[in-house]
Structures are given as structure tokens and as C-alpha cells.
Design a protein around this motif. Structure first.
Motif, mmCIF file in Angstrom:
data_model
loop_
_atom_site.group_PDB
_atom_site.id
_atom_site.type_symbol
_atom_site.label_atom_id
_atom_site.label_comp_id
_atom_site.label_asym_id
_atom_site.label_seq_id
_atom_site.Cartn_x
_atom_site.Cartn_y
_atom_site.Cartn_z
ATOM 1 N N ASP A 177 0.802 -1.224 0.000
ATOM 2 C CA ASP A 177 0.000 0.000 0.000
ATOM 3 C C ASP A 177 0.835 1.274 0.000
ATOM 4 O O ASP A 177 0.283 2.371 -0.099
ATOM 5 N N THR A 178 2.151 1.167 0.113
ATOM 6 C CA THR A 178 2.987 2.362 0.064
ATOM 7 C C THR A 178 3.312 2.794 -1.359
ATOM 8 O O THR A 178 3.694 3.945 -1.582
ATOM 9 N N GLU A 179 3.166 1.886 -2.346
ATOM 10 C CA GLU A 179 3.533 2.217 -3.716
ATOM 11 C C GLU A 179 2.490 1.815 -4.757
ATOM 12 O O GLU A 179 2.384 2.448 -5.798
ATOM 13 N N GLN A 184 -2.618 9.905 -5.311
ATOM 14 C CA GLN A 184 -1.992 11.034 -4.614
ATOM 15 C C GLN A 184 -3.038 11.877 -3.894
ATOM 16 O O GLN A 184 -2.869 12.254 -2.730
ATOM 17 N N TYR A 185 -4.125 12.189 -4.560
ATOM 18 C CA TYR A 185 -5.138 13.046 -3.955
ATOM 19 C C TYR A 185 -5.996 12.292 -2.944
ATOM 20 O O TYR A 185 -6.539 12.885 -2.015
ATOM 21 N N GLY A 186 -6.126 10.982 -3.095
ATOM 22 C CA GLY A 186 -6.951 10.205 -2.188
ATOM 23 C C GLY A 186 -6.410 10.122 -0.779
ATOM 24 O O GLY A 186 -7.158 9.832 0.162
ATOM 25 N N THR A 187 -5.103 10.365 -0.602
ATOM 26 C CA THR A 187 -4.500 10.236 0.727
ATOM 27 C C THR A 187 -4.988 11.290 1.716
ATOM 28 O O THR A 187 -4.750 11.152 2.919
ATOM 29 N N PHE A 194 -9.728 4.890 0.794
ATOM 30 C CA PHE A 194 -9.065 5.822 -0.115
ATOM 31 C C PHE A 194 -7.546 5.661 -0.077
ATOM 32 O O PHE A 194 -6.825 6.329 -0.824
ATOM 33 N N GLY A 195 -7.066 4.757 0.785
ATOM 34 C CA GLY A 195 -5.678 4.325 0.754
ATOM 35 C C GLY A 195 -5.605 2.992 0.023
ATOM 36 O O GLY A 195 -5.596 2.916 -1.193
ATOM 37 N N TRP A 196 -5.563 1.894 0.782
ATOM 38 C CA TRP A 196 -5.617 0.536 0.222
ATOM 39 C C TRP A 196 -7.096 0.203 0.032
ATOM 40 O O TRP A 196 -7.829 0.045 1.002
#
Length: 473
Positions: A177-179, A184-187, A194-196
Motif C-alpha cells: 500500500d505504500t507504492e 496522490q489526492y486520495g491520501t 481511499f488508501g488501500w
């Protein structure tokens, strides 16, 4: 590829990294982190690191500066939040939860003279009580930091760069989930999906290699041009291992280091455009990816003899289906920018799909808008509006219908879950933000029956208010 394949690949590629100093000695660019590209016309500067509250406290300190000169950097980030379910869900209630993250990075070129190499570690101290787990019962957790209380290792990896930093090999304990699958905007948003995204979180064993459970793996990255990036990785396919109960309890410290489970492969192509200051248009990034898991997955509807699992004649043992797959696409696009600044409106969207017979979620989509500098005089604040949708698979819906047929009941049939989120992140001082948040969850659990309701009525739509504070040092 057999179950032990991850172990073999990880050991072989890990050996390449361990033997890398002699090979990398001629790499004149040296070892830089992913956020420290060379500042040349061919390789423009990377975005600056997030601000630290240290600048507001009167400097960074002699010890910290000395460590940075030696190649060692560290940071701490504390996220604390209060969340409350005011309507719907399993029941009304409020919680407080927090996450203290420690990050350590070492530039091994500066530290040991090992050109092109770097070391990274991430630790978490998680505390509090999750709102989704105890009060909502939804598939897309209200908060991206929600997890069982623990102190755990997350990532611990070694990376070696080659060919002028255009090729990088990373090995160790990694989080996908880091890459991968990242917007970008979902974080900006609090909701974990909105992450994983929920389709990976729900469909993969133990949630896949994602917060709070990383797993041993190897990641290969190549950047043939400034605009194009290719990522591929192989992970152990179950960060907690098989077994009953919550995966976070089966690997409660992050130190399981499993390498014998069937492999999980993921690959992604990223294309970034209009990235320079003098670019003719607004910047954006498009990503296409896919994954494959080599394990066995339970059929959502039928048993090993082909009977519906809900049939009284069924053995109750789901048919085991070999392998699992997913495809996805992500776009981040700035649609308006204030001249000469990084302020403006950004839009994002993601879609993903997986087979319906072996997964609870077969289709997923999300999207939203962020607006940095919306209020005059508040240039570092960001407003956000987002939406996410998870569709329950035909197999799982068919199982619910079979239950009603064979038991002559009228319990709720799962269909889909959706969430909208409105948030505003306000900077108090550099490195410290507060973030009021509102979420509304439609059909929690995918329209699931409420286990607390004896009539089998579905879980009611839930309204959630919250406030998050983030301090980075």
C-alpha cells in the motif's frame, strides 16, 4: 509457482542486494531515497518532504543535524482522532484512537560508503478502539489508522539502486500500500478505502500486504524516462498466515516474517505528464496495474460437491478455487491551479475488478476532488470531497438468496456498500494539522443483516462525525 516460491525468490534477490556494494561502486550518482532525485534538467527535483513541527519549535537540534550529515534521518508522526456514529450502524457510539509512527532511514552511501544503497524501517504504536469494528459493521473502515491496539514493526527493507538511479531493487518486509494502487489526492481522506481500497482489503488473505500487516517481499522498479515508471513485486501471500480469528492477533507484533505461503504478485505502470514548472498543461498521473495470488480461495456459493452451501444437504465445505486476480486503473489530475503555486483543484478516480465466484467484492470504484488554498489567506489548507463504491459479488449475493430460499426467510441480501466523505485539513503551524470530517455510509456491510437485530433487518445507514489531529516531527 508453488507455496514456497516466495521464499526462494526473496532469498535469491536478497542475496543480490547483500552483494551489491562492489557492483554499485561505479555508480557516481550515489544512493538517494525515492524522494531525493538529482536536481538536473533530465531529472527534476522531487516534491519537498512534509513540513515538521520542529521548525515551529525553534530548529531541528544539533544531534539531529549531525545524524543527517552522517546519512541517518528519522521522523515521528502522531495521528489522533475522535469519531462518533450519530445515526445507524450497529449502534451509536464514540471512540478515540491514535497511531504513533516512527520512521528511520539510512543513506548507506554516506554511512558506510555503500553506493546506491539505503535502509528503511517503520514502526507503529496503535491504541484506541475502532469505530467500524465495534459500532458500524461496514466493509470500508471509517479510518485508515483503525487497527487492534499493538506495538508493531511495519516495514524493514534494504534498497539498492543501479544505472544512475533508474533501476531499484528493494527486499525485506514490505507493504504494497505504500507504492501500489495509490492515489496522490486520495491520501487526504480519513476513510481507509481511499488508501488501500476495500476490494484488495477484503478479497486478499489477511487483507494483503497493507497496514497494519506488511510481509516479506521483493520489489523491482525501473524508471526508463522521467515520465514512465514500472513497478513489480512479489510478496508472501498471507502476512498473518492461515488460521482462525483476527489476522492482526495472529501476527500481533509484525515479526512473523512469513515466507512459505502461496505468492502474491502485483505490477503497475505509471505515466506522469506535465510535471515541470514550464509544462504546457496541468499535471497528472495515470496508472494501470494487476495482481495475481497463487493460493486457494473458497467459492462464495457452492460446496465441494457442487451443491449450494445453503442447501441442508451440503457438506458445508466450500469448493476451493485455484488462484485469484485483480485489475485496476488510477488517475490523478490537477484541473485548476493558481498561477505560480501548488494550490488548486485536483481530481482522482480509481476502478478495480476481481472474479465474482471467489471474492466478496467483485467491483470497486472511487473518486473525488481536493482543493488546496480554497479559502483566501489559508493557502496550506485543503478541502476534500470523495465517494467510494464496493459491489458485492454475484456469488455472495447468490448465497444470501439461497439462504432465504432454503430457510423460507426474508433476511437482507447483500448488494453493495458506498460512502461519501467531506473533510477539511487546516494547518495550525507547519507540521501540525487538524481535520474535521463527515462520512455517510450507505448499506453498511454491503446491505448485511444486523446481528444485533433478531428480525434480521439490515444494518441502517450510518452518519459519522470526526476530528483528526496530525503532528509530524
Amino acid at each position: 509457482m508453488r507455496a514456497s516460491s516466495v521464499s526462494v525468490i526473496w532469498l535469491l534477490l536478497g542475496a543480490v542486494s547483500i552483494g551489491a556494494p562492489a557492483f554499485a561502486a561505479g555508480n557516481e550518482s550515489g544512493g538517494k531515497g525515492d524522494q531525493q532525485a538529482q536536481e538536473t534538467s533530465e531529472n527534476p527535483p522531487a516534491p519537498p518532504s512534509p513540513p515538521s513541527i520542529a521548525s515551529s519549535l525553534g530548529g531541528r537540534g544539533d544531534t539531529r543535524s549531525a545524524l543527517e550529515r552522517a546519512g541517518i534521518t528519522y521522523s515521528f508522526t502522531y495521528i489522533g482522532e475522535g469519531l462518533g456514529a450519530v445515526t445507524g450502524g450497529l449502534r451509536k457510539g464514540t471512540i478515540y484512537e491514535g497511531n504513533l509512527q516512527g520512521v528511520l532511514d539510512a543513506d548507506l552511501d554516506k554511512l558506510l560508503g555503500w553506493s546506491g544503497a539505503s535502509l528503511h524501517a517503520t514502526f507503529y504504536q496503535i491504541h484506541g478502539r475502532g469505530l467500524s469494528r465495534f459500532y458500524i459493521g461496514n466493509l470500508m473502515p471509517v479510518s485508515g489508522i483503525e487497527a487492534l491496539p499493538s506495538t508493531r514493526l511495519y516495514e524493514l527493507w534494504l534498497e539498492q539502486k543501479f544505472a544512475g538511479d533508474k533501476v531499484a531493487l528493494r527486499a525485506g518486509q514490505l507493504g504494497a500500500d505504500t507504492e501500489f494502487l495509490v492515489s496522490q489526492y486520495g491520501t487526504l481522506f480519513l476513510n481507509a478505502t481511499f488508501g488501500w481500497p476495500a476490494i484488495a482489503m477484503i478479497d486478499l488473505p489477511s487483507g494483503g500486504p497493507s497496514y497494519p500487516l506488511a510481509t516479506p517481499g521483493v520489489r523491482f522498479k525501473i524508471t526508463p524516462t522521467d515520465n514512465l515508471t514500472i513497478l513489480a513485486a512479489v510478496f508472501d501471500g498471507n502476512p498473518a498466515g492461515p488460521g482462525p480469528g483476527d489476522p492482526q492477533r495472529r501476527n500481533h507484533t509484525g515479526l512473523a516474517f512469513r515466507t512459505s505461503d502461496p505468492a502474491f504478485l502485483i505490477g503497475e505502470i505509471q505515466y506522469a505528464y506535465n510535471q515541470g514548472k514550464d509544462a504546457p498543461g496541468l499535471p497528472g498521473t495515470i496508472k494501470f496495474g494487476g495482481w495475481h495470488h497463487f493460493g486457494s480461495f473458497a467459492d462464495q456459493r457452492y460446496d465441494i460437491g457442487g451443491l449450494p452451501l445453503a442447501d441442508p444437504r451440503s457438506s458445508g465445505l466450500p469448493n476451493q478455487l485455484r488462484g485469484n486476480d485483480g485489475l485496476y486503473a488510477v488517475i490523478d489530475q490537477m484541473v485548476y491551479r493558481t498561477s505560480g503555486t501548488d494550490q488548486g483543484i485536483g481530481a482522482f478516480a480509481r476502478i478495480s475488478a476481481s472474479p465474482s465466484d471467489r471474492n466478496l467484492i467483485s467491483f470497486y470504484a472511487d473518486g473525488g476532488l481536493t482543493w488546496k488554498g480554497m479559502i483566501p489567506g489559508r493557502e496550506d489548507d485543503t478541502f476534500g470531497l470523495s465517494f467510494a463504491y464496493s459491489r458485492i459479488s454475484n456469488g455472495a449475493r447468490g448465497f444470501d438468496q439461497d439462504i432465504n430460499f432454503f430457510t423460507d426467510s426474508a433476511r437482507s441480501v447483500r448488494t453493495s456498500e458506498a460512502v461519501i466523505e467531506v473533510t477539511y485539513q487546516a494547518q495550525i503551524v507547519p507540521g501540525w494539522t487538524i481535520q474535521p470530517d463527515f462520512q455517510y455510509v450507505f448499506r453498511p456491510g454491503g446491505n448485511a443483516s444486523n446481528p444485533r437485530d433478531p428480525t434480521g433487518a439490515r444494518i441502517k445507514d450510518a452518519a459519522i462525525f470526526g476530528l483528526r489531529t496530525t503532528i509530524r516531527y
